[in-house]
Design a protein around this motif. Sequence first.
Motif, PDB file in Angstrom:
ATOM      1  N   ILE A 152       0.061   2.001 -14.218  1.00 22.84           N
ATOM      2  CA  ILE A 152      -0.284   0.821 -13.410  1.00 22.84           C
ATOM      3  C   ILE A 152       0.171   1.007 -11.969  1.00 22.84           C
ATOM      4  N   THR A 153       1.381   1.532 -11.785  1.00 24.11           N
ATOM      5  CA  THR A 153       1.891   1.794 -10.433  1.00 24.11           C
ATOM      6  C   THR A 153       0.988   2.778  -9.699  1.00 24.11           C
ATOM      7  N   ASN A 154       0.498   3.794 -10.405  1.00 22.25           N
ATOM      8  CA  ASN A 154      -0.375   4.786  -9.777  1.00 22.25           C
ATOM      9  C   ASN A 154      -1.707   4.181  -9.356  1.00 22.25           C
ATOM     10  N   VAL A 155      -2.235   3.276 -10.159  1.00 21.99           N
ATOM     11  CA  VAL A 155      -3.488   2.604  -9.783  1.00 21.99           C
ATOM     12  C   VAL A 155      -3.279   1.795  -8.507  1.00 21.99           C
ATOM     13  N   VAL A 156      -2.190   1.038  -8.455  1.00 21.73           N
ATOM     14  CA  VAL A 156      -1.904   0.216  -7.266  1.00 21.73           C
ATOM     15  C   VAL A 156      -1.740   1.097  -6.028  1.00 21.73           C
ATOM     16  N   SER A 157      -0.993   2.199  -6.163  1.00 20.52           N
ATOM     17  CA  SER A 157      -0.701   3.037  -4.994  1.00 20.52           C
ATOM     18  C   SER A 157      -1.941   3.762  -4.473  1.00 20.52           C
TER      19      SER A 157
ATOM     20  N   TYR B 278      -5.122   2.519  -4.808  1.00 20.19           N
ATOM     21  CA  TYR B 278      -6.265   1.616  -4.768  1.00 20.19           C
ATOM     22  C   TYR B 278      -6.961   1.597  -3.412  1.00 20.19           C
ATOM     23  N   GLU B 279      -6.211   1.479  -2.340  1.00 21.73           N
ATOM     24  CA  GLU B 279      -6.860   1.360  -1.036  1.00 21.73           C
ATOM     25  C   GLU B 279      -7.432   2.691  -0.558  1.00 21.73           C
TER      26      GLU B 279
ATOM     27  N   CYS C 298      -3.226  -4.494  -0.572  1.00 22.76           N
ATOM     28  CA  CYS C 298      -3.859  -5.776  -0.892  1.00 22.76           C
ATOM     29  C   CYS C 298      -3.744  -6.111  -2.374  1.00 22.76           C
ATOM     30  N   ILE C 299      -3.664  -5.105  -3.250  1.00 23.14           N
ATOM     31  CA  ILE C 299      -3.659  -5.339  -4.691  1.00 23.14           C
ATOM     32  C   ILE C 299      -2.255  -5.317  -5.287  1.00 23.14           C
ATOM     33  N   SER C 300      -1.254  -5.130  -4.431  1.00 24.14           N
ATOM     34  CA  SER C 300       0.120  -5.014  -4.911  1.00 24.14           C
ATOM     35  C   SER C 300       0.596  -6.294  -5.603  1.00 24.14           C
ATOM     36  N   PHE C 301       1.476  -6.133  -6.612  1.00 22.27           N
ATOM     37  CA  PHE C 301       2.086  -7.281  -7.272  1.00 22.27           C
ATOM     38  C   PHE C 301       3.325  -7.760  -6.507  1.00 22.27           C
ATOM     39  N   GLU C 302       3.698  -7.051  -5.450  1.00 22.00           N
ATOM     40  CA  GLU C 302       4.826  -7.474  -4.622  1.00 22.00           C
ATOM     41  C   GLU C 302       4.448  -8.708  -3.811  1.00 22.00           C
ATOM     42  N   PRO C 303       5.442  -9.453  -3.334  1.00 20.22           N
ATOM     43  CA  PRO C 303       5.136 -10.556  -2.407  1.00 20.22           C
ATOM     44  C   PRO C 303       4.539  -9.999  -1.117  1.00 20.22           C
TER      45      PRO C 303
END
Length: 449
Positions: free
Chosen positions: A142-147, A149-150, A311-316
């Motif tokens: 999941i972390t790899n998808v987020v990193s 994504y852009e 933009c897709i990060s789960f971080e604030p």
Amino acid sequence: MATTRFTLLVQEKHWDSYEKFCIHFSKAASRAAEKENDPRLARADVSRSSFDRWMGRRGTIKGTPRRDAYLVLLHMFNMSPERLFEQVDPAPRPSIDFGTGAVAPLALAPEFDDPLTVVAQTHRLTSSNADDPVLMMVRQSITNVVSRYEALGPHQLAGEARVIREMLHGVLGGHQPPRARAELFRLASQAAGLLGYMAVNAGARFEIVNAYCTEAETLAGEIGEVSMQMWASGTRSLGLYYQKRYAEADDAASAGVALDPDNPQAIRLLVNGRSRALARLGDRRSAEAAIGQALSLSDQQFSLPDGLTSCISFEPYSMPRTLANAITTRLSLGDTAEVVAHAEEIEDLVEHSPSDWSRALVGLDVASALLKQGSPEVEHAMGLGSRALRAGIGRPIKSVWERAMELYVGAEQWHDEPVVGDYADELRSWRAQPQAGPFAEGQPAQIAP
């Protein structure tokens, strides 16, 4: 239910996966070869179908295994296979006549469960098909998808996210202790959330976006993961915004904020969800109030990420990401000076960000502001717009298309200017990409040749 000593012993030793059993079977084969003075035994193995039969997963085993397996099992369990594969029945219990309440006479000595049965039952209660290495692998995926994504976009990564989601659903159909199950629910919520966000960017029907967001919210709610519930609400609001359903977008974002107004996830809901939708509705006062709340909440947080977050990060939201969204709100309100000022604040971060989309979106907002100000700068605006489209080409998303079209419509009154024609050429090239089809349909006539 009757079972065999073999099954109970394998469960007691935690060898009940085929892969683990084969490791210990191979070690026993080496010992058997030495003890029996038969080197051939060292090469003995067991097929998955044989293991399943021995475990009682494919009917009842008849007789004992062939000679090589027979000898290996003998040395593996220090027990003859004849005894090993005998069925073990639970001890009979006193019977009660529920009509009369009479209890059948008990034996003189109290009766207890077979020790192996107790061990097997305990193992079943605490066993898991999702051990720590599996959970770690999913987290990293999941972390790899987020990193990425852009850099790659939804068209390349949606399939990967679907595999993660389907795998998690399959694992959740098995058995896990509460700690592991809660983590699986959290990860499955994130996987559904990723797909919901990708569906927005890819221009999918809102029903698809909403289904993924509902799944993410439901799974997160089951384990009390409020931050993820709020994130899913923000993604639903984003989907409604790009459907031009602005009042519903504001409602979705407001519902998310209500879950925990002081949660850092509320920053995104306020500045990406509420303020932009309210500005489109013409409610300046409420839109400005939402921006103010987002900035105030950002000032109260001590652990916001640095830079321009994905933009897709789960971080604030980081402060630069918040300002980038405030630019869009200010543009809808006609506050062109504030658009340019905010853009200048984050210009360096945007230019050095790995996110082509961020550069495209901020560039298009600034270009539209330059057209709307008192003294329009047409050439500068069209140049910014063309550069923005070139930055976003190759990974088209709905938000870039929407703002690019708004800039084009705003420039129509200068359609005789060569720079406007150049921008129209860039826009047609951008739209011609196959991935742009879902969100560029129905608008071909708006781009003059």
